[in-house]
Design an enzyme around this catalytic site. Structure first.
Site, mmCIF file in Angstrom:
data_model
loop_
_atom_site.group_PDB
_atom_site.id
_atom_site.type_symbol
_atom_site.label_atom_id
_atom_site.label_comp_id
_atom_site.label_asym_id
_atom_site.label_seq_id
_atom_site.Cartn_x
_atom_site.Cartn_y
_atom_site.Cartn_z
ATOM 1 N N CYS A 225 -14.378 -18.183 33.682
ATOM 2 C CA CYS A 225 -15.721 -18.670 33.997
ATOM 3 C C CYS A 225 -15.740 -20.188 34.077
ATOM 4 O O CYS A 225 -15.108 -20.870 33.277
ATOM 5 C CB CYS A 225 -16.715 -18.209 32.925
ATOM 6 S SG CYS A 225 -17.102 -16.473 33.012
ATOM 7 N N HIS A 226 -16.489 -20.693 35.056
ATOM 8 C CA HIS A 226 -16.640 -22.134 35.217
ATOM 9 C C HIS A 226 -17.656 -22.686 34.217
ATOM 10 O O HIS A 226 -18.670 -22.033 33.962
ATOM 11 C CB HIS A 226 -17.141 -22.461 36.638
ATOM 12 C CG HIS A 226 -16.164 -22.149 37.702
ATOM 13 N ND1 HIS A 226 -16.000 -20.879 38.217
ATOM 14 C CD2 HIS A 226 -15.284 -22.938 38.374
ATOM 15 C CE1 HIS A 226 -15.061 -20.900 39.150
ATOM 16 N NE2 HIS A 226 -14.613 -22.137 39.263
ATOM 17 N N ASP B 120 -25.812 -8.153 12.962
ATOM 18 C CA ASP B 120 -25.409 -8.923 11.787
ATOM 19 C C ASP B 120 -26.561 -9.083 10.799
ATOM 20 O O ASP B 120 -26.380 -8.949 9.591
ATOM 21 C CB ASP B 120 -24.885 -10.297 12.212
ATOM 22 C CG ASP B 120 -24.524 -11.159 11.012
ATOM 23 O OD1 ASP B 120 -23.716 -10.714 10.173
ATOM 24 O OD2 ASP B 120 -25.054 -12.279 10.915
#
Length: 158
Positions: free
Chosen positions: A78-79, A129
């Site tokens: 990914c850029h 979480d």
């Protein structure tokens, strides 16, 4: 047949060169469905759950936004992108499930599908979480790209 864009002629990994692409407005929306169970959802008040760790949905939204901004650091091809906007929503769907959406907007040369998918994933993981002390029966059931606009093609998967 389409070829993989992240593989070069020598069959090795590469990052796609986007330098010749035009800058366009691009959006992506990802959605996740998550089973929390009645045991957890019954503790919600006004579409929020406050735990010893803090407000679950507000914290999860912030985590999702952070994940969007860090996508290029955890997904190798990914850029790095200058994100224009992130909007994450979480709603209780029924007595057992929630639905989370993440919309990412950019004006750039590449799409933001991975950013939206990463954002919605981190949002759900943060909910897990924060609620795991109450129950570990939670399940992130489905994560999918719902919509993509801009670039070569628009996609709607709802």
């Amino acid at each position: 047949m389409n070829t993989f864009s992240h593989i070069n002629k020598e069959n090795q990994p590469k990052m796609v060169n986007v330098s010749d692409k035009k800058i366009t407005k691009r959006t992506a929306i990802a959605k996740a469905t998550m089973f929390l169970g009645t045991e957890i959802i019954s503790h919600f008040t006004n579409n929020e759950l406050i735990t010893k760790k803090g407000p679950v949905f507000q914290t999860a939204i912030i985590a999702g936004i952070q994940a969007v901004k860090k996508t290029s650091e955890i997904i190798p091809m990914c850029h790095p992108l200058l994100i224009n906007g992130v909007d994450i929503a979480i709603k209780v769907s029924n007595s057992e499930e929630i639905e989370t959406t993440c919309k990412v907007t950019i004006e750039g040369k590449t799409g933001v599908e991975m950013e939206a998918l990463t954002g919605v994933s981190a949002t759900c993981l943060t909910i897990y979480d924060m609620c795991k002390a109450m129950s570990q029966k939670m399940v992130i059931k489905e994560i999918k790209l719902v919509e993509k606009t801009g670039g070569k093609s628009d996609i709607k998967n709802e």
